[in-house]
Design a protein around this motif. Structure first.
Motif, PDB file in Angstrom:
ATOM      1  N   ARG A 362       0.834  -1.206   0.000  1.00  0.00           N
ATOM      2  CA  ARG A 362       0.000   0.000   0.000  1.00  0.00           C
ATOM      3  C   ARG A 362       0.876   1.266   0.000  1.00  0.00           C
ATOM      4  NH1 ARG A 362      -3.174  -3.368   3.507  1.00  0.00           N
ATOM      5  NH2 ARG A 362      -2.590  -2.243   5.382  1.00  0.00           N
ATOM      6  N   TYR A 363       1.862   1.243  -0.855  1.00  0.00           N
ATOM      7  CA  TYR A 363       2.773   2.364  -1.011  1.00  0.00           C
ATOM      8  C   TYR A 363       2.021   3.573  -1.566  1.00  0.00           C
ATOM      9  CZ  TYR A 363       6.501   5.153  -3.143  1.00  0.00           C
ATOM     10  OH  TYR A 363       7.338   6.172  -3.528  1.00  0.00           O
ATOM     11  N   ASP A 364       2.211   4.734  -0.936  1.00  0.00           N
ATOM     12  CA  ASP A 364       1.570   5.963  -1.397  1.00  0.00           C
ATOM     13  C   ASP A 364       2.455   6.581  -2.492  1.00  0.00           C
ATOM     14  OD1 ASP A 364       0.250   8.300  -1.808  1.00  0.00           O
ATOM     15  OD2 ASP A 364       0.521   9.110   0.211  1.00  0.00           O
ATOM     16  N   TRP A 365       2.169   6.222  -3.734  1.00  0.00           N
ATOM     17  CA  TRP A 365       3.045   6.621  -4.834  1.00  0.00           C
ATOM     18  C   TRP A 365       3.017   8.116  -5.115  1.00  0.00           C
ATOM     19  CZ3 TRP A 365       0.624   8.741  -9.156  1.00  0.00           C
ATOM     20  CH2 TRP A 365      -0.758   8.551  -9.236  1.00  0.00           C
ATOM     21  N   LYS A 366       2.061   8.848  -4.513  1.00  0.00           N
ATOM     22  CA  LYS A 366       2.016  10.300  -4.713  1.00  0.00           C
ATOM     23  C   LYS A 366       2.730  11.064  -3.597  1.00  0.00           C
ATOM     24  CE  LYS A 366      -2.449  10.423  -4.912  1.00  0.00           C
ATOM     25  NZ  LYS A 366      -3.817  10.978  -5.002  1.00  0.00           N
ATOM     26  N   GLY A 367       3.119  10.368  -2.521  1.00  0.00           N
ATOM     27  CA  GLY A 367       3.719  11.045  -1.379  1.00  0.00           C
ATOM     28  C   GLY A 367       5.197  11.357  -1.574  1.00  0.00           C
ATOM     29  N   GLU A 368       5.584  12.588  -1.338  1.00  0.00           N
ATOM     30  CA  GLU A 368       6.985  12.986  -1.508  1.00  0.00           C
ATOM     31  C   GLU A 368       7.877  12.327  -0.464  1.00  0.00           C
ATOM     32  OE1 GLU A 368       7.253  17.202  -1.482  1.00  0.00           O
ATOM     33  OE2 GLU A 368       6.038  17.473  -3.294  1.00  0.00           O
ATOM     34  N   LYS A 369       7.404  12.251   0.768  1.00  0.00           N
ATOM     35  CA  LYS A 369       8.213  11.625   1.820  1.00  0.00           C
ATOM     36  C   LYS A 369       8.393  10.140   1.547  1.00  0.00           C
ATOM     37  CE  LYS A 369       9.101  15.081   4.558  1.00  0.00           C
ATOM     38  NZ  LYS A 369       8.616  16.084   3.613  1.00  0.00           N
ATOM     39  N   GLU A 370       7.328   9.492   1.080  1.00  0.00           N
ATOM     40  CA  GLU A 370       7.437   8.074   0.762  1.00  0.00           C
ATOM     41  C   GLU A 370       8.471   7.846  -0.345  1.00  0.00           C
ATOM     42  OE1 GLU A 370       3.640   8.467   2.904  1.00  0.00           O
ATOM     43  OE2 GLU A 370       4.743   9.646   1.437  1.00  0.00           O
ATOM     44  N   GLU A 371       8.453   8.707  -1.348  1.00  0.00           N
ATOM     45  CA  GLU A 371       9.418   8.571  -2.433  1.00  0.00           C
ATOM     46  C   GLU A 371      10.832   8.821  -1.929  1.00  0.00           C
ATOM     47  OE1 GLU A 371      10.392  10.397  -6.869  1.00  0.00           O
ATOM     48  OE2 GLU A 371       8.393  10.584  -5.999  1.00  0.00           O
ATOM     49  N   GLU A 372      10.978   9.772  -1.019  1.00  0.00           N
ATOM     50  CA  GLU A 372      12.296  10.078  -0.478  1.00  0.00           C
ATOM     51  C   GLU A 372      12.858   8.878   0.288  1.00  0.00           C
ATOM     52  OE1 GLU A 372      14.425  13.390   2.483  1.00  0.00           O
ATOM     53  OE2 GLU A 372      12.243  13.354   2.216  1.00  0.00           O
ATOM     54  N   VAL A 373      12.015   8.248   1.097  1.00  0.00           N
ATOM     55  CA  VAL A 373      12.451   7.087   1.875  1.00  0.00           C
ATOM     56  C   VAL A 373      12.786   5.922   0.951  1.00  0.00           C
ATOM     57  CG1 VAL A 373      11.716   5.340   3.544  1.00  0.00           C
ATOM     58  CG2 VAL A 373      11.148   7.744   3.932  1.00  0.00           C
ATOM     59  N   ALA A 374      11.903   5.652  -0.011  1.00  0.00           N
ATOM     60  CA  ALA A 374      12.119   4.538  -0.920  1.00  0.00           C
ATOM     61  C   ALA A 374      13.403   4.708  -1.729  1.00  0.00           C
ATOM     62  CB  ALA A 374      10.918   4.385  -1.849  1.00  0.00           C
ATOM     63  N   THR A 375      13.633   5.913  -2.230  1.00  0.00           N
ATOM     64  CA  THR A 375      14.835   6.191  -3.016  1.00  0.00           C
ATOM     65  C   THR A 375      16.098   5.973  -2.192  1.00  0.00           C
ATOM     66  OG1 THR A 375      13.634   7.789  -4.377  1.00  0.00           O
ATOM     67  CG2 THR A 375      16.047   7.934  -4.370  1.00  0.00           C
ATOM     68  N   TYR A 376      16.060   6.435  -0.943  1.00  0.00           N
ATOM     69  CA  TYR A 376      17.225   6.272  -0.053  1.00  0.00           C
ATOM     70  C   TYR A 376      17.536   4.795   0.168  1.00  0.00           C
ATOM     71  CZ  TYR A 376      20.128   6.437   4.134  1.00  0.00           C
ATOM     72  OH  TYR A 376      21.148   6.259   5.042  1.00  0.00           O
ATOM     73  N   LEU A 377      16.492   4.009   0.441  1.00  0.00           N
ATOM     74  CA  LEU A 377      16.704   2.594   0.728  1.00  0.00           C
ATOM     75  C   LEU A 377      17.215   1.848  -0.498  1.00  0.00           C
ATOM     76  CD1 LEU A 377      13.514   1.880   2.887  1.00  0.00           C
ATOM     77  CD2 LEU A 377      15.875   2.045   3.694  1.00  0.00           C
ATOM     78  N   LEU A 378      16.618   2.105  -1.669  1.00  0.00           N
ATOM     79  CA  LEU A 378      17.047   1.417  -2.881  1.00  0.00           C
ATOM     80  C   LEU A 378      18.465   1.815  -3.292  1.00  0.00           C
ATOM     81  CD1 LEU A 378      13.749   1.662  -4.958  1.00  0.00           C
ATOM     82  CD2 LEU A 378      14.675  -0.366  -3.836  1.00  0.00           C
ATOM     83  N   LYS A 379      18.827   3.026  -3.005  1.00  0.00           N
ATOM     84  CA  LYS A 379      20.157   3.513  -3.369  1.00  0.00           C
ATOM     85  C   LYS A 379      21.248   2.933  -2.468  1.00  0.00           C
ATOM     86  CE  LYS A 379      22.832   7.803  -3.745  1.00  0.00           C
ATOM     87  NZ  LYS A 379      22.780   9.283  -3.606  1.00  0.00           N
ATOM     88  N   ASN A 380      20.944   2.756  -1.201  1.00  0.00           N
ATOM     89  CA  ASN A 380      21.988   2.397  -0.234  1.00  0.00           C
ATOM     90  C   ASN A 380      22.001   0.932   0.183  1.00  0.00           C
ATOM     91  OD1 ASN A 380      23.348   5.073   0.577  1.00  0.00           O
ATOM     92  ND2 ASN A 380      21.155   5.562   0.720  1.00  0.00           N
TER      93      ASN A 380
END
Length: 419
Positions: A362-380
């Motif tokens: 149930r990922y909120d694909w419109k949320g900026e914070k959610e995208e920020e967290v997801a990007t950080y995790l996938l990157k690191n």
């Protein structure tokens, strides 16, 4: 054409098992089917009675219960389930029924006291009912008053459920539990109550504990739990100010809507599910590390969940599986405002060397914070092998925006399954 088989051709044990699922009144009525069925009902291993559903012109509810117990033929009664109200069952009779069931080497006892509007009544579960050495499961339902001034004796009891029962005092709880030396599972559900100050659970043999307690009365201080063999802990709600837990062997825990349970007592767990508000969470002191934790699940609908995620990542060096779970939102434009994510000061050890699976339901694909967290995790997350994202229902008008987001994320390196 398949050959038809009537019930009388079935194995006897299977017939008795089927009959145990049928209301007792219907079971007794089978005695008129044939000579073979006249006494079969007397051997049904499970007896279940509900005074609210009982209607008969021939005998009272009490008479039916008496007849069934006195007619029972096997040496062992597997289960005696009694749901009763004071209008159809006298307390003295109920106690006598229970003791009669005990004499049949009862294994499971379920008691539910039914109360009707404007009634002020209760059934008292006393020390005299804590004397069955064959009982393995005891479930006490709502409005049953546990009044045990002396230690009971239920040497075989392994499962105890206390569902909205009441207690005369703290000692009654201690006396009930201390009489169960083999207890392995305890379920406690409570609401408003004035007579208990500390709910003490000191059971060396206990392995599974579930608590749901929304009692916020001033008289109730909290829980004192001393369970060295505890393996699984579930807390669905806790409104009290204090919670003390000694469970050095704990392996898995589910913690929801609690403010003060993320403590040193949880550091031994291998699996942890958190559904808590970070604005109310009291974190353990510096140096508290979850060295054994390999599976972590966090619900993301509470404000500031990002800070909880950061803290857990920094203190779980061996984490292998991370699962984030959002919630369904009635308003698609709703977002939690006023919170900024404090990223880890340095990339946590678990991301550098151990995290292999990342799931976001149930990922909120419109949320900026959610995208920020997801990007950080996938990157690191350098050792990541699987990443899966799933969203809630998407309105037709939002599909084009979602496709655009997918194209953008692929450009920045998102290759997760589900997107």
């Amino acid at each position: 054409m398949a050959e038809e088989m009537n019930m009388g051709q079935l194995d006897e044990n299977l017939i008795l098992k089927i009959l145990s699922l049928v209301p007792i009144k219907s079971v007794v009525s089978t005695s008129v089917l044939s000579k073979e069925w006249q006494s079969r009902w007397k051997s049904v291993p499970k007896l279940k009675f509900n005074s609210e559903d009982y209607q008969s012109e021939h005998q009272t509810f009490s008479e039916t219960v008496y007849k069934s117990l006195l007619s029972y033929e096997p040496e062992v009664l597997d289960s005696f389930h009694l749901s009763f109200g004071s209008d159809k069952a006298d307390a003295v009779d109920v106690v006598h029924w229970i003791k009669t069931a005990f004499a049949l080497h009862l294994r499971t006892l379920v008691l539910e006291f039914l109360i009707y509007p404007y009634e002020v009544d209760e059934f008292i579960f006393t020390s005299s009912l804590c004397t069955c050495d064959t009982l393995e499961t005891l479930k006490l339902g709502s409005l049953i008053l546990v009044d045990i001034p002396a230690r009971g004796s239920m040497k075989s009891l392994k499962t105890l459920h206390l569902i909205h029962a009441f207690y005369t005092n703290d000692e009654s709880i201690c006396n009930l539990l201390s009489g169960c030396p083999r207890l392995e599972e305890l379920v406690v559900e409570r609401s408003c109550e004035y007579s208990v100050k500390f709910f003490t659970i000191k059971v060396p043999s206990l392995q599974r504990l579930r608590i749901y307690d929304d009692n916020d009365e001033d008289e109730f201080v909290g829980y004192v739990i001393d369970t060295p063999s505890l393996k699984y802990l579930e807390i669905g709600y806790l409104g009290c100010p204090q919670f003390s837990l000694n469970a050095p062997g704990l392996l898995a825990a589910y913690i929801a809507r609690v403010s003060n349970v993320i403590s040193e007592s949880l550091v031994s767990v291998r699996r942890l599910v958190l559904n808590v508000s970070t604005s109310m969470t009291i974190y353990p002191p510096t140096g508290c590390i979850f060295y054994q934790l390999v599976y972590l699940q966090i619900y993301t609908h509470e404000p500031g969940w990002y800070d909880l995620l950061t803290w857990m990542l920094e203190h779980s060096p061996k984490l292998q599986v991370l699962k984030l779970v959002g919630k369904y939102r009635i308003n698609p434009d709703y977002h939690v405002l006023g919170w900024e994510w404090n990223k880890p000061k340095s990339v946590p050890e678990c991301l550098l060397s151990h995290l292999e699976t990342f799931v976001w339901r149930r990922y909120d694909w419109k949320g900026e914070k959610e995208e920020e967290v997801a990007t950080y995790l996938l990157k690191n997350a350098r050792g990541l092998k699987n990443a899966t994202f799933s969203t809630g229902p998407i309105e037709p008008g939002q599909l084009d925006k979602l496709k655009q987001r997918r194209r953008t994320r692929k450009k920045i390196g998102w290759c997760a399954q589900g997107f």
